[in-house]
Design a protein around this motif. Structure first.
Motif, short mmCIF file in Angstrom:
data_model
loop_
_atom_site.label_atom_id
_atom_site.label_comp_id
_atom_site.label_asym_id
_atom_site.label_seq_id
_atom_site.Cartn_x
_atom_site.Cartn_y
_atom_site.Cartn_z
N ASN A 1 2.17 14.08 8.48
CA ASN A 1 3.09 13.36 9.37
C ASN A 1 2.34 12.36 10.25
OD1 ASN A 1 5.16 14.86 8.29
ND2 ASN A 1 5.21 16.35 9.96
N ALA A 2 1.19 12.79 10.78
CA ALA A 2 0.41 11.91 11.66
C ALA A 2 -0.11 10.71 10.88
CB ALA A 2 -0.75 12.68 12.28
N TRP A 3 -0.45 10.92 9.65
CA TRP A 3 -0.99 9.84 8.81
C TRP A 3 0.12 8.89 8.35
CZ3 TRP A 3 -1.87 9.70 2.98
CH2 TRP A 3 -2.72 8.66 2.63
N ASN A 4 1.35 9.38 8.46
CA ASN A 4 2.48 8.58 8.04
C ASN A 4 2.50 8.35 6.54
OD1 ASN A 4 4.82 7.38 8.84
ND2 ASN A 4 3.81 6.07 10.37
N ALA A 5 2.30 9.41 5.81
CA ALA A 5 2.27 9.30 4.34
C ALA A 5 3.63 8.86 3.82
CB ALA A 5 1.90 10.66 3.75
N ASP A 6 3.62 8.19 2.68
CA ASP A 6 4.87 7.81 2.02
C ASP A 6 5.40 8.95 1.16
OD1 ASP A 6 4.98 5.03 2.86
OD2 ASP A 6 3.19 4.78 1.62
N PHE A 7 4.47 9.76 0.67
CA PHE A 7 4.88 10.81 -0.25
C PHE A 7 3.90 11.98 -0.12
CE2 PHE A 7 5.54 12.87 -4.39
CZ PHE A 7 6.92 12.84 -4.48
N MET B 1 0.84 -1.21 0.00
CA MET B 1 0.00 0.00 0.00
C MET B 1 0.88 1.25 0.00
SD MET B 1 -3.10 1.13 -0.01
CE MET B 1 -4.09 -0.32 0.34
N VAL B 2 0.60 2.16 -0.93
CA VAL B 2 1.33 3.42 -0.97
C VAL B 2 0.40 4.54 -0.51
CG1 VAL B 2 2.62 5.03 -2.42
CG2 VAL B 2 2.68 2.59 -2.93
N GLU C 1 8.84 20.81 6.48
CA GLU C 1 8.28 20.26 7.71
C GLU C 1 7.62 18.88 7.56
OE1 GLU C 1 9.06 21.65 10.42
OE2 GLU C 1 9.88 23.48 9.53
N SER C 2 7.53 18.41 6.35
CA SER C 2 6.95 17.07 6.16
C SER C 2 8.04 16.04 6.42
CB SER C 2 6.39 16.94 4.75
OG SER C 2 7.32 17.43 3.80
N HIS C 3 7.65 14.94 7.07
CA HIS C 3 8.64 13.93 7.45
C HIS C 3 8.89 12.90 6.35
CE1 HIS C 3 7.54 14.74 11.94
NE2 HIS C 3 8.19 15.75 11.37
N MET C 4 8.08 12.96 5.30
CA MET C 4 8.23 11.99 4.22
C MET C 4 8.83 12.70 3.00
SD MET C 4 5.24 13.58 4.35
CE MET C 4 4.79 12.68 5.82
#
Ligand SMILES: [Zn+2]
Length: 337
Positions: free
Chosen positions: A68-74, A1-2, A135-138
């Motif tokens: 960030n909270a959702w933990n997106a890949d991109f 899943m992406v 500021e995005s972690h991905m």
């Protein structure tokens, strides 16, 4: 899943750039929705979240916090440029960060695909200290799709077919960059094979579709597309796909039996933290703007509202409601559900 987080730039009280009667906030939302539609309809194993699904004011912090909270890949942030120029440019963060070269590679792919489908002048692959890419972690990129105050670009941007091209370019790029898996051709076309008991029976009937929240159901794909003649509400849950047509999906609980047409655009959950409240006071003022003097009417005990934002007004907390009205956040008068 992406997991792909799409950020339509600006919104609500922040119009972004304007020109020739166009507003950046409308264009970025329109392009983003087209892109979401393509991604959910044409690819398997993709999850998409939008930073806003309508004309809401969402701060930059809220946007990156949500991704960030959702933990997106991109993360892809979509913007329209202004002030002296024409064409397309894309950005990654200017500083050093661990996934810089991988991010740059993906950006290059997406950049080239957008140039290909749009024919935009190529202004280059750039770097900047933008909040969304900082500021995005991905891995994250930001695209500037034409100049709203340039006559030539604005003329393109006002055409629905051109917004489709921008969305298509981003989708093609995301497909290559993130190695997205295309659904097979028969999955995206209308199920047309006769049910003769042969293997062709399998194609649609076994496909599942996840409805993430209650959405409107329609008799026809055309109605689902335009949002007219709603016939039912399709509840959150797991469904079989009966048919797909023109981007719309007929979902059913009973395999092989026609159900309701839905517009997958309506099935996108927003990343905003909305929650519901109930009025516990007998009567409570609501307001038409974030101002304690802007009383508009009275909510009654037991009424339930959806909160989309929390603000501090003159030192006291106020909730912004989905309806666009405001109400006190004081727990003496309301309860969170
Ligand atoms: Zn912008």
């Amino acid at each position: 899943m992406v997991k792909i987080f799409i950020d339509p730039g600006h919104g609500g009280s922040d119009f972004g750039a304007t020109g020739y009667g166009l507003r950046e906030k409308d264009l970025t939302l329109s392009i983003s929705k087209r892109l979401v539609n393509i991604l959910l309809n044409e690819y398997d194993d993709v999850q998409v979240k939008l930073s806003r699904t309508g004309n809401q004011t969402v701060s930059l912090n809220e946007r990156t916090n949500a991704a960030n909270a959702w933990n997106a890949d991109f993360l892809l942030s979509i913007h329209i440029n202004a002030s002296g120029g024409s064409g397309f440019e894309s950005y990654i963060y200017i500083g050093s960060f661990p996934s810089r070269s991988a991010t740059n590679q993906k950006r290059n792919i997406i950049h080239d695909e957008v140039i290909k489908t749009t024919g935009f002048i190529d202004r280059g692959k750039k770097e900047a200290d933008f909040h969304m890419v900082r500021e995005s972690h991905m891995q994250s990129i930001l695209t500037e799709n034409g100049f709203i105050d340039n006559a030539h670009d604005a003329n393109l941007l006002r055409q629905s077919s051109f917004l489709d091209k921008i969305a298509r370019g981003h989708a093609n790029g995301l497909e290559k960059a993130l190695k997205l898996k295309r659904k097979s051709a028969e999955q995206v076309s209308v199920a047309s094979s006769p049910s003769d008991g042969s293997s062709s029976n399998r194609e649609m009937g076994d496909q599942r579709y996840q409805v993430n929240k209650a959405v409107a159901g329609y008799y026809t794909a055309a109605d689902a597309k335009t949002g007219e003649n709603k016939k039912s509400t399709v509840k959150k849950g797991d469904y079989y796909v009966y048919k797909r047509y023109d981007g719309m999906i007929n979902v059913t609980k009973q395999k092989g039996v026609p159900g309701s047409w839905i517009n997958p655009n309506n099935n996108v959950t927003t990343a905003l933290n909305t929650f519901r409240i109930r009025v516990t006071a007998d009567e409570l003022w609501y307001y038409n703007k974030p101002d304690w003097n802007a009383r508009e009417g009275i909510a009654k005990k037991g009424e339930v509202f959806t909160v989309v934002d929390t603000l501090t007004v003159n030192g006291s907390k106020m909730y912004k409601l989905k309806s666009g009205k405001y109400i006190t956040a004081n727990p003496q008068y309301i309860e969170k559900l």
